[in-house]
Design a protein around this motif. Structure first.
Motif, PDB file in Angstrom:
ATOM      1  N   LEU A   1       1.807   4.013   2.809  1.00 22.99           N
ATOM      2  CA  LEU A   1       2.895   3.024   2.789  1.00 22.99           C
ATOM      3  C   LEU A   1       4.173   3.617   2.191  1.00 22.99           C
ATOM      4  O   LEU A   1       5.272   3.224   2.568  1.00 22.99           O
ATOM      5  N   MET A   2       3.993   4.568   1.241  1.00 23.23           N
ATOM      6  CA  MET A   2       5.152   5.200   0.619  1.00 23.23           C
ATOM      7  C   MET A   2       5.897   6.037   1.659  1.00 23.23           C
ATOM      8  O   MET A   2       5.309   6.845   2.357  1.00 23.23           O
ATOM      9  N   GLY A   3       7.186   5.813   1.748  1.00 24.31           N
ATOM     10  CA  GLY A   3       8.000   6.542   2.713  1.00 24.31           C
ATOM     11  C   GLY A   3       7.999   5.913   4.086  1.00 24.31           C
ATOM     12  O   GLY A   3       8.758   6.329   4.961  1.00 24.31           O
ATOM     13  N   ASN A   4       7.156   4.935   4.287  1.00 26.62           N
ATOM     14  CA  ASN A   4       7.108   4.231   5.563  1.00 26.62           C
ATOM     15  C   ASN A   4       7.502   2.774   5.336  1.00 26.62           C
ATOM     16  O   ASN A   4       8.677   2.466   5.303  1.00 26.62           O
ATOM     17  N   GLU A   5       6.515   1.902   5.161  1.00 22.99           N
ATOM     18  CA  GLU A   5       6.833   0.499   4.900  1.00 22.99           C
ATOM     19  C   GLU A   5       7.586   0.312   3.581  1.00 22.99           C
ATOM     20  O   GLU A   5       8.411  -0.580   3.451  1.00 22.99           O
ATOM     21  N   ILE A   6       7.271   1.173   2.603  1.00 26.24           N
ATOM     22  CA  ILE A   6       7.972   1.141   1.320  1.00 26.24           C
ATOM     23  C   ILE A   6       8.924   2.320   1.304  1.00 26.24           C
ATOM     24  O   ILE A   6       8.509   3.474   1.166  1.00 26.24           O
ATOM     25  N   HIS A   7      10.199   2.052   1.476  1.00 33.77           N
ATOM     26  CA  HIS A   7      11.185   3.132   1.531  1.00 33.77           C
ATOM     27  C   HIS A   7      11.438   3.714   0.143  1.00 33.77           C
ATOM     28  O   HIS A   7      11.578   4.929  -0.012  1.00 33.77           O
ATOM     29  N   ALA A   8      11.502   2.855  -0.870  1.00 27.44           N
ATOM     30  CA  ALA A   8      11.768   3.323  -2.235  1.00 27.44           C
ATOM     31  C   ALA A   8      11.046   2.426  -3.233  1.00 27.44           C
ATOM     32  O   ALA A   8      11.001   1.216  -3.070  1.00 27.44           O
TER      33      ALA A   8
ATOM     34  N   THR B   1       2.143  -8.004  -2.190  1.00 25.81           N
ATOM     35  CA  THR B   1       1.188  -7.081  -1.571  1.00 25.81           C
ATOM     36  C   THR B   1       1.152  -5.766  -2.340  1.00 25.81           C
ATOM     37  O   THR B   1       0.075  -5.226  -2.615  1.00 25.81           O
ATOM     38  N   ILE B   2       2.313  -5.257  -2.708  1.00 26.46           N
ATOM     39  CA  ILE B   2       2.381  -4.013  -3.467  1.00 26.46           C
ATOM     40  C   ILE B   2       1.685  -4.195  -4.820  1.00 26.46           C
ATOM     41  O   ILE B   2       0.912  -3.336  -5.245  1.00 26.46           O
ATOM     42  N   ARG B   3       1.944  -5.301  -5.478  1.00 21.84           N
ATOM     43  CA  ARG B   3       1.301  -5.579  -6.769  1.00 21.84           C
ATOM     44  C   ARG B   3      -0.217  -5.543  -6.633  1.00 21.84           C
ATOM     45  O   ARG B   3      -0.921  -4.904  -7.417  1.00 21.84           O
ATOM     46  N   LYS B   4      -0.739  -6.207  -5.620  1.00 18.81           N
ATOM     47  CA  LYS B   4      -2.187  -6.255  -5.415  1.00 18.81           C
ATOM     48  C   LYS B   4      -2.769  -4.870  -5.140  1.00 18.81           C
ATOM     49  O   LYS B   4      -3.839  -4.525  -5.639  1.00 18.81           O
ATOM     50  N   LEU B   5      -2.078  -4.072  -4.351  1.00 24.71           N
ATOM     51  CA  LEU B   5      -2.558  -2.725  -4.038  1.00 24.71           C
ATOM     52  C   LEU B   5      -2.604  -1.852  -5.287  1.00 24.71           C
ATOM     53  O   LEU B   5      -3.568  -1.112  -5.498  1.00 24.71           O
TER      54      LEU B   5
END
Length: 78
Positions: A57-64, A5-9
């Motif tokens: 998403l940064m700092g939320n679903e994606i912590h680092a 999902t991150i790759r696609k975004l």
């Protein structure tokens, strides 16, 4: 959250980017992003470009997210 999902975004936000994202725990990820628009930009500016594709998403679903950012020319000589 998952690496695909991150790759696609990132690819949607930076059309033409080559992106490889890894991460197994669902919150900590590392990515290599190759894009010609990184040319002439300092690493912090490049990272901001990638973070902008992920928004809230940064700092939320994606912590680092550990990033390595390169231009196509830099990648060829690496």
């Amino acid at each position: 959250m998952d690496a695909e999902t991150i790759r696609k975004l990132i690819e949607q936000g930076l059309p033409g980017a080559q992106v490889d994202v890894r991460g197994d725990d669902g919150v900590h990820f590392e990515a290599v992003v190759i894009h010609p628009d990184f040319a002439g930009r300092m690493p912090l500016a490049r990272h901001r470009m990638v973070y902008a594709t992920l928004g809230a998403l940064m700092g939320n679903e994606i912590h680092a997210l550990a990033l390595r950012t390169h231009t196509p020319d830099e990648q060829r000589t690496a």
